[in-house]
Design an enzyme around this catalytic site. Structure first.
Site, mmCIF file in Angstrom:
data_model
loop_
_atom_site.group_PDB
_atom_site.id
_atom_site.type_symbol
_atom_site.label_atom_id
_atom_site.label_comp_id
_atom_site.label_asym_id
_atom_site.label_seq_id
_atom_site.Cartn_x
_atom_site.Cartn_y
_atom_site.Cartn_z
ATOM 1 N N GLY A 185 -35.843 4.415 9.350
ATOM 2 C CA GLY A 185 -37.073 3.485 9.691
ATOM 3 C C GLY A 185 -37.055 2.759 10.887
ATOM 4 C CB THR B 250 -30.771 15.297 8.172
ATOM 5 O OG1 THR B 250 -29.342 14.581 7.645
ATOM 6 C CG2 THR B 250 -31.385 16.232 7.370
ATOM 7 C CG ASP C 77 -39.150 -3.890 12.858
ATOM 8 O OD1 ASP C 77 -38.743 -5.060 13.262
ATOM 9 O OD2 ASP C 77 -39.162 -3.443 11.771
ATOM 10 C CE LYS D 99 -37.975 -4.305 8.426
ATOM 11 N NZ LYS D 99 -37.290 -3.944 9.682
ATOM 12 C CB ILE E 262 -31.656 -0.874 17.355
ATOM 13 C CG1 ILE E 262 -31.019 -0.174 16.096
ATOM 14 C CG2 ILE E 262 -32.456 -0.218 18.026
ATOM 15 C CD1 ILE E 262 -31.972 0.074 14.829
ATOM 16 C CB SER F 242 -31.888 -13.441 7.319
ATOM 17 O OG SER F 242 -33.191 -13.313 8.173
ATOM 18 C CB SER G 230 -35.884 -14.369 10.517
ATOM 19 O OG SER G 230 -35.742 -13.088 11.008
ATOM 20 C CG ASN H 215 -31.321 12.293 12.438
ATOM 21 O OD1 ASN H 215 -30.713 11.366 12.446
ATOM 22 N ND2 ASN H 215 -31.851 12.457 10.884
ATOM 23 C CB THR I 126 -35.646 -7.763 6.205
ATOM 24 O OG1 THR I 126 -34.722 -7.165 6.859
ATOM 25 C CG2 THR I 126 -35.100 -8.864 5.300
HETATM 26 P P1 ATR Z 1 -32.963 2.541 8.835
HETATM 27 O O1 ATR Z 1 -34.189 2.627 8.041
HETATM 28 O O2 ATR Z 1 -32.242 1.371 8.901
HETATM 29 O O3 ATR Z 1 -33.350 3.029 10.393
HETATM 30 P P2 ATR Z 1 -31.668 4.941 7.505
HETATM 31 O O4 ATR Z 1 -33.191 5.220 6.997
HETATM 32 O O5 ATR Z 1 -30.797 4.994 6.603
HETATM 33 O O6 ATR Z 1 -31.682 3.364 8.411
HETATM 34 O O7 ATR Z 1 -31.466 5.830 8.652
HETATM 35 C C1 ATR Z 1 -30.087 5.935 8.911
HETATM 36 C C2 ATR Z 1 -30.144 7.120 10.401
HETATM 37 O O8 ATR Z 1 -28.841 6.871 10.750
HETATM 38 C C3 ATR Z 1 -30.536 8.428 9.888
HETATM 39 O O9 ATR Z 1 -31.001 9.127 11.206
HETATM 40 C C4 ATR Z 1 -29.152 9.025 9.654
HETATM 41 O O10 ATR Z 1 -29.041 10.321 9.704
HETATM 42 P P3 ATR Z 1 -29.463 11.510 8.448
HETATM 43 O O11 ATR Z 1 -31.113 11.371 8.765
HETATM 44 O O12 ATR Z 1 -28.749 12.662 8.781
HETATM 45 O O13 ATR Z 1 -29.237 10.988 7.037
HETATM 46 C C5 ATR Z 1 -28.276 8.158 10.616
HETATM 47 N N1 ATR Z 1 -26.856 8.154 9.942
HETATM 48 C C6 ATR Z 1 -26.442 7.394 9.217
HETATM 49 N N2 ATR Z 1 -24.958 7.556 8.918
HETATM 50 C C7 ATR Z 1 -24.856 8.569 9.797
HETATM 51 C C8 ATR Z 1 -23.617 9.492 10.115
HETATM 52 N N3 ATR Z 1 -22.435 8.899 9.398
HETATM 53 N N4 ATR Z 1 -23.510 10.280 11.110
HETATM 54 C C9 ATR Z 1 -24.686 10.617 11.690
HETATM 55 N N5 ATR Z 1 -25.981 10.009 11.447
HETATM 56 C C10 ATR Z 1 -25.853 8.994 10.245
#
Ligand code: ATR
Length: 279
Positions: A129, A152, A102, A66, A218, A15, A17, A150, A62
């Site tokens: 998140g 998914t 955030d 969270k 980000i 971190s 911070s 996204n 963090t």
């Molecule tokens: P955070 O909370 O830090 O934002 P997270 O909840 O792990 O992280 O979310 C990760 C994001 O990155 C999600 O949108 C994830 O897509 P899915 O909802 O389909 O899981 C996306 N992500 C992570 N790895 C990925 C990859 N290899 N290809 C496409 N999307 C990915």
């Protein structure tokens, strides 16, 4: 008496911070100190109770705490509750109150480029998140629309459905977003794709991006992800994750001390900490 501040996470060694906030405390002659606390999931409630008992001034939360911290706080503000995540806690007369800086931090980091988001067409890539904090914050700014792309679809739909603020929004696959990427004024990459050490990846191509667009990532390690490099090649303006990090910290500092700090000082401090650490 010296006031205690800190950040709870697991792991927490990385971190930036503590150095950033301790520099501000010393710069503004505030008798306070900010410490990193590594807290295991099963110890979170006890840690929060202990910090409250010793009269902590406030703290950041963090990954991975969270969301899990919410039931252990005395109060959570409306935005943080809707996002379902707290990153900043303030001790308000003995009550621990949770906030989310955030999303507002990301928004404040945009102000140099977009004084207003009214009427803007925005694409958020990712539905985790960080995307949730950003989407819910931007939804309040009356943009024309905030679409979500996204991997998914169901996760993105859920994020949009849960949003308490009314906003026009389409849910897109990464492929669909890639095809329509030219229609956006602001594109925000919120996934970990492209983060060190996997720096050769990007969530979608930017071949059709609008030159007038602002493209944000980000991620701040590396400072220029492959995604941002692709935006530069196309002539778009870019912003990396330093801005969101610095402004979320500045907003937390403001909640704890009552005044907004010098963000250029914070930016320089973070860049110095990243020196030698990026990639
Ligand atoms: P955070 O909370 O830090 O934002 P997270 O909840 O792990 O992280 O979310 C990760 C994001 O990155 C999600 O949108 C994830 O897509 P899915 O909802 O389909 O899981 C996306 N992500 C992570 N790895 C990925 C990859 N290899 N290809 C496409 N999307 C990915």
């Amino acid at each position: 008496m010296k006031k205690l501040f800190g950040v709870l996470g697991n792991p927490i060694g990385h971190s930036m911070s503590p150095v950033m906030h301790n520099d501000l405390f010393s710069f503004y002659n505030i008798d306070a100190h900010y410490l990193p606390f590594q807290v295991k999931e099963e110890d979170l409630q006890a840690a929060v109770k202990g910090l409250k008992a010793i009269g902590v001034g406030g703290f950041n939360i963090t990954v991975p705490h969270k969301s899990d911290i919410i039931p252990f706080l005395d109060e959570v503000d409306e935005l943080a509750a809707s996002i379902g995540a707290v990153n900043t806690v303030v001790n308000e007369g003995g009550r621990l109150v949770g906030y989310n800086t955030d999303g507002p931090g990301f928004l404040k980091g945009l102000q140099g480029y977009f004084p207003t988001l009214v009427g803007k067409r925005i694409l958020v890539i990712g539905a985790g998140g960080a995307a949730r904090a950003i989407y819910y914050t931007l939804a309040k700014e009356k943009p024309c629309k905030v679409d979500i792309a996204n991997r998914t679809i169901a996760t993105a739909s859920k994020l949009s459905e849960d949003c308490p603020y009314s906003i026009s929004s389409r849910i897109l696959s990464l492929k669909e977003a890639e095809e329509n990427v030219g229609e956006y004024d602001l594109i925000i990459q919120t996934t970990m794709i492209g983060m060190s050490p996997k720096i050769d990846e990007q969530p979608l191509q930017l071949n059709n991006v609008n030159k007038q667009a602002l493209v944000c990532d980000i991620i701040y390690n590396p400072l220029e992800t492959k995604f941002l490099q692709a935006a530069i090649i196309k002539g778009a303006t870019i912003q990396n994750g330093i801005e969101m990090f610095v402004f979320q910290g500045a907003l937390a500092f403001e909640k704890w001390t009552g005044f907004f700090p010098d963000v250029q000082r914070m930016r320089d401090n973070v860049l110095k900490q990243l020196g030698g650490k990026t990639c």
